[in-house]
Design a protein around this motif. Structure first.
Motif, mmCIF file in Angstrom:
data_model
loop_
_atom_site.group_PDB
_atom_site.id
_atom_site.type_symbol
_atom_site.label_atom_id
_atom_site.label_comp_id
_atom_site.label_asym_id
_atom_site.label_seq_id
_atom_site.Cartn_x
_atom_site.Cartn_y
_atom_site.Cartn_z
ATOM 1 N N GLY A 18 0.823 -1.199 0.000
ATOM 2 C CA GLY A 18 0.000 0.000 0.000
ATOM 3 C C GLY A 18 0.858 1.249 0.000
ATOM 4 N N THR A 19 0.301 2.302 -0.559
ATOM 5 C CA THR A 19 0.964 3.600 -0.576
ATOM 6 C C THR A 19 0.577 4.348 0.691
ATOM 7 O OG1 THR A 19 0.877 3.647 -2.981
ATOM 8 C CG2 THR A 19 1.221 5.761 -1.861
ATOM 9 N N LEU A 20 1.563 4.900 1.365
ATOM 10 C CA LEU A 20 1.301 5.659 2.584
ATOM 11 C C LEU A 20 0.644 6.979 2.209
ATOM 12 C CD1 LEU A 20 1.712 5.828 5.689
ATOM 13 C CD2 LEU A 20 3.879 6.976 5.200
ATOM 14 N N VAL A 21 -0.595 7.158 2.636
ATOM 15 C CA VAL A 21 -1.327 8.386 2.299
ATOM 16 C C VAL A 21 -1.512 9.314 3.496
ATOM 17 C CG1 VAL A 21 -2.529 7.411 0.301
ATOM 18 C CG2 VAL A 21 -3.599 7.263 2.552
ATOM 19 N N VAL A 30 -2.302 5.430 7.441
ATOM 20 C CA VAL A 30 -3.288 4.996 6.458
ATOM 21 C C VAL A 30 -2.556 4.631 5.170
ATOM 22 C CG1 VAL A 30 -5.363 5.618 5.150
ATOM 23 C CG2 VAL A 30 -5.031 6.537 7.473
ATOM 24 N N LEU A 31 -2.845 3.422 4.664
ATOM 25 C CA LEU A 31 -2.256 2.932 3.420
ATOM 26 C C LEU A 31 -3.361 2.678 2.407
ATOM 27 C CD1 LEU A 31 0.097 0.404 5.178
ATOM 28 C CD2 LEU A 31 0.879 2.365 3.880
ATOM 29 N N LYS A 32 -3.074 2.974 1.139
ATOM 30 C CA LYS A 32 -4.030 2.744 0.060
ATOM 31 C C LYS A 32 -3.453 1.722 -0.895
ATOM 32 C CE LYS A 32 -6.176 6.265 -1.842
ATOM 33 N NZ LYS A 32 -6.490 7.437 -2.691
ATOM 34 N N ASP A 33 -4.239 0.664 -1.211
ATOM 35 C CA ASP A 33 -3.755 -0.363 -2.130
ATOM 36 C C ASP A 33 -3.984 0.060 -3.583
ATOM 37 O OD1 ASP A 33 -6.415 -0.991 -2.845
ATOM 38 O OD2 ASP A 33 -6.507 -2.719 -1.509
ATOM 39 N N ALA A 34 -3.540 -0.770 -4.508
ATOM 40 C CA ALA A 34 -3.628 -0.453 -5.938
ATOM 41 C C ALA A 34 -5.061 -0.274 -6.425
ATOM 42 C CB ALA A 34 -2.930 -1.542 -6.754
ATOM 43 N N GLN A 38 -8.516 1.729 1.231
ATOM 44 C CA GLN A 38 -7.643 2.195 2.297
ATOM 45 C C GLN A 38 -7.703 1.269 3.507
ATOM 46 O OE1 GLN A 38 -8.365 6.297 3.301
ATOM 47 N NE2 GLN A 38 -7.408 7.020 1.431
ATOM 48 N N THR A 39 -6.547 1.145 4.153
ATOM 49 C CA THR A 39 -6.447 0.405 5.407
ATOM 50 C C THR A 39 -5.879 1.355 6.451
ATOM 51 O OG1 THR A 39 -6.056 -1.688 4.264
ATOM 52 C CG2 THR A 39 -5.442 -1.588 6.588
ATOM 53 N N ILE A 40 -6.607 1.510 7.538
ATOM 54 C CA ILE A 40 -6.118 2.285 8.672
ATOM 55 C C ILE A 40 -5.328 1.300 9.524
ATOM 56 C CG2 ILE A 40 -6.734 3.671 10.685
ATOM 57 C CD1 ILE A 40 -9.454 4.201 9.155
ATOM 58 N N LEU A 88 5.540 9.832 2.996
ATOM 59 C CA LEU A 88 4.231 9.875 2.346
ATOM 60 C C LEU A 88 4.403 9.646 0.847
ATOM 61 C CD1 LEU A 88 2.520 12.888 4.157
ATOM 62 C CD2 LEU A 88 1.909 10.482 4.347
ATOM 63 N N GLY A 89 3.517 8.872 0.261
ATOM 64 C CA GLY A 89 3.586 8.572 -1.167
ATOM 65 C C GLY A 89 4.420 7.352 -1.506
#
Length: 177
Positions: A18-21, A30-34, A38-40, A88-89
């Motif tokens: 996941g990308t760190l958002v 918070v990470l966002k997958d492809a 989002q996963t907190i 981040l990112g």
């Protein structure tokens, strides 16, 4: 029933990317997958003081019998440390240590090799080893629990991070004697 959980554990520890958002505070990101989900991630095995006024800060202050302002200051130090360590990112690999519930889970977040001077493979380990979080046992069934507890004990013994600047807060948050 215990056998069922032991069989389920490897599925929970499967790796995701996941990308760190967002860095919420010293122990939550918070990470966002492809796919955009989002996963907190509450950092597993780690409890950091709150860095802003909320119900949890009030609970910590009451339990520890300490001023909220002291807890907030310690929480801000933990948040500053994680912000200086993660980017981040950037994309990170992470493991779910608990089942995802409403986009929230306990996570173990891997950091790239040599991204930190201590060469720990996870931000969880870095935060504990550097003393910016207290060890929070998720359960001894995890293969990571002993390692994380060892990092926390070393920070306590060597008086690093919040153990140096806010020892009373860390003593209250930590089950380490």
């Amino acid at each position: 029933m215990r056998i069922f959980w032991w069989l389920l554990l490897p599925l929970l520890a499967w790796g995701f990317e996941g990308t760190l958002v967002q860095i919420v505070d010293g122990d939550t990101v918070v990470l966002k997958d492809a796919k955009g989900s989002q996963t907190i991630c509450q950092l597993g095995f780690l409890d950091a003081p709150e860095d802003r006024a909320n119900d949890r800060l009030v609970a910590q202050a009451t339990r520890c019998n300490l001023p909220q302002s002291s807890l907030k200051q310690a929480g801000q130090e933990a948040t500053a440390f994680i912000k200086a360590t993660l980017v981040l990112g950037e994309t990170y690999t992470y493991e779910l240590l608990s089942p995802k519930n409403n986009s929230w889970a306990h996570c173990l977040i891997h950091i790239p090799k040599a991204a930190h001077a201590q060469l720990h493979p996870t931000i969880n380990g870095v935060m504990l080893d550097q003393g910016f979080g207290a060890f929070f046992p998720l359960g001894k069934q995890s293969p990571h629990a002993n390692e994380m507890e060892k990092f926390a004990k070393a920070a306590h013994k060597e008086v690093r991070g919040l153990w140096k600047t806010h020892p009373r807060i860390m003593e209250c948050l930590s089950p380490i004697p």
